[in-house]
Design an enzyme around this catalytic site. Structure first.
Site, PDB file in Angstrom:
ATOM      1  N   LYS A  16     -16.644  27.687 -22.004  1.00  0.00           N
ATOM      2  CA  LYS A  16     -15.484  28.304 -22.651  1.00  0.00           C
ATOM      3  C   LYS A  16     -14.366  27.267 -22.750  1.00  0.00           C
ATOM      4  O   LYS A  16     -14.087  26.559 -21.775  1.00  0.00           O
ATOM      5  CB  LYS A  16     -15.008  29.517 -21.843  1.00  0.00           C
ATOM      6  CG  LYS A  16     -13.664  30.109 -22.291  1.00  0.00           C
ATOM      7  CD  LYS A  16     -13.721  30.787 -23.652  1.00  0.00           C
ATOM      8  CE  LYS A  16     -12.338  31.200 -24.160  1.00  0.00           C
ATOM      9  NZ  LYS A  16     -12.383  31.691 -25.564  1.00  0.00           N
ATOM     10  N   CYS A  53      -8.573  26.387 -32.622  1.00  0.00           N
ATOM     11  CA  CYS A  53      -8.433  27.768 -32.160  1.00  0.00           C
ATOM     12  C   CYS A  53      -7.386  28.489 -32.998  1.00  0.00           C
ATOM     13  O   CYS A  53      -6.242  28.047 -33.077  1.00  0.00           O
ATOM     14  CB  CYS A  53      -8.029  27.835 -30.695  1.00  0.00           C
ATOM     15  SG  CYS A  53      -7.724  29.541 -30.178  1.00  0.00           S
TER      16      CYS A  53
HETATM   17  C1  DHB Z   1     -10.395  31.284 -29.079  1.00  0.00           C
HETATM   18  C2  DHB Z   1     -10.956  31.445 -30.302  1.00  0.00           C
HETATM   19  C3  DHB Z   1     -11.426  30.349 -30.970  1.00  0.00           C
HETATM   20  O1  DHB Z   1     -11.998  30.433 -32.183  1.00  0.00           O
HETATM   21  C4  DHB Z   1     -11.311  29.117 -30.389  1.00  0.00           C
HETATM   22  O2  DHB Z   1     -11.735  28.032 -31.021  1.00  0.00           O
HETATM   23  C5  DHB Z   1     -10.758  28.961 -29.163  1.00  0.00           C
HETATM   24  C6  DHB Z   1     -10.297  30.059 -28.507  1.00  0.00           C
HETATM   25  C7  DHB Z   1      -9.841  32.385 -28.335  1.00  0.00           C
HETATM   26  O3  DHB Z   1      -9.158  33.219 -28.944  1.00  0.00           O
HETATM   27  O4  DHB Z   1     -10.018  32.427 -27.102  1.00  0.00           O
END
Ligand code: DHB
Length: 309
Positions: free
Chosen positions: A43, A128
């Protein structure tokens, strides 16, 4: 065989999870490593742990999903430790994803990784879409040049960049011009299509709470955009930069199409969320069947060989 590689890094299977999906805890990450996947992606980390956005922040639909998670994660130290302990075991790679909220946060994390014992691939997420008040860095080409210039002054490990989808051919020329000036190991294309909106006509409402309902789209919605991005980047990036194809994969045929467009490795987000780790064995079987029918014995036999009319 479904083996793949990014430079010197070997993957015993072409498929990985996409960052963000079932990869926030060491239990989830271990489960991916113990599956048929060729490795796992952690993550996206921030320097400190985060709770993320308010719920509901993810909604599945018949064609995919919309999310505005807001980077809930356990912080860099947690994922760096897992990556140090599990990198490169049994033909599987751990990709360490980071997504600082600012350039300085990214540089701070890259310094820490540089000083660590982790020697695998690092995935710098410049795309993100869900942080309130922040824009997606990779839509600002000079900002990308700036962060990469600062990074490669000290960072000697292997770096990949997670990109957002681009939609204008001139954007592909511009991002490739920047990326080709740096010793990047790979680009990962695409992140979710940012700031889509799903509407429920019965309740006359949006379906997720953060940002008034706007969120990143994944799943069937994004596959043609993902294929276009993989193809357009493969035609423009120098050959030393590998490509991870991400977006809309839920079958062997989808992996086949991504590889035809030029993907070296692929990642699965939305469909992995729906199906869990058994998706990697199902798709491996489907892809092997397609390859057998066509007489292909390795992904190299057709990678990037998409025909035009
Ligand atoms: C999140 C979503 C994404 O597409 C990303 O690249 C990084 C984080 C998120 O909202 O946690």
């Amino acid at each position: 065989s479904l083996k793949a590689n990014i430079g010197k890094y070997e993957f015993n299977n072409v498929m990985l999870n996409a960052a963000g999906i079932r990869c926030a805890t060491t239990d989830e990450l271990t489960k991916v490593l113990n599956s048929e996947a060729g490795g796992c992606v952690t993550k996206s980390a921030t320097p400190e742990p985060r709770e993320g956005n308010e719920s509901p922040r993810m909604k599945a639909t018949p064609l995919g999903c919309i999310n505005s998670m807001g980077l809930p994660n356990h912080g860099l130290d947690y994922y760096l430790k897992f990556a140090e302990e599990n990198q490169g075991k049994d033909g599987k790679q751990v990709l360490l994803s980071i997504a600082g909220l600012t350039v300085d946060q990214n540089l701070e994390m890259l310094h820490k990784i540089q000083e660590s014992s982790f020697n695998g691939l690092v995935e710098l997420n410049l795309s993100c879409p869900n942080i309130k008040g922040e824009s997606q860095i990779a839509y600002d080409f000079e900002a990308v040049r700036d962060i990469l210039t600062k990074t490669f002054k000290f960072f000697t490990k292997d770096l990949g960049i997670k990109l957002p989808p681009y939609f204008d051919l001139h954007q592909f020329d511009q991002i490739a011009d920047v990326l080709n000036d740096f010793p990047i190991a790979y680009v990962n294309s695409i992140n979710s299509i940012g700031n889509g909106l799903i509407v429920n006509p019965e309740t006359e409402s949006v379906v997720i709470k953060p940002k008034g309902g706007f969120g990143g789209l994944g799943g069937d919605y994004v596959k043609p955009t993902a294929l276009a991005n993989v193809r357009a980047l493969r035609l423009r990036l120098k050959p030393e930069i590998a490509i991870i194809g991400t977006g809309g994969i839920k079958s062997g045929r989808d992996v086949f199409e991504h590889v035809l467009c030029g993907a070296n490795v692929v990642q699965i987000g939305t469909a992995f969320g729906f199906e869990d780790v058994k998706i990697f064995s199902r798709i491996s079987k489907e892809l092997s069947e397609i390859m057998a029918e066509k007489g292909y014995s390795s992904l190299d036999d057709f990678r990037g060989k998409l025909k035009t009319l």
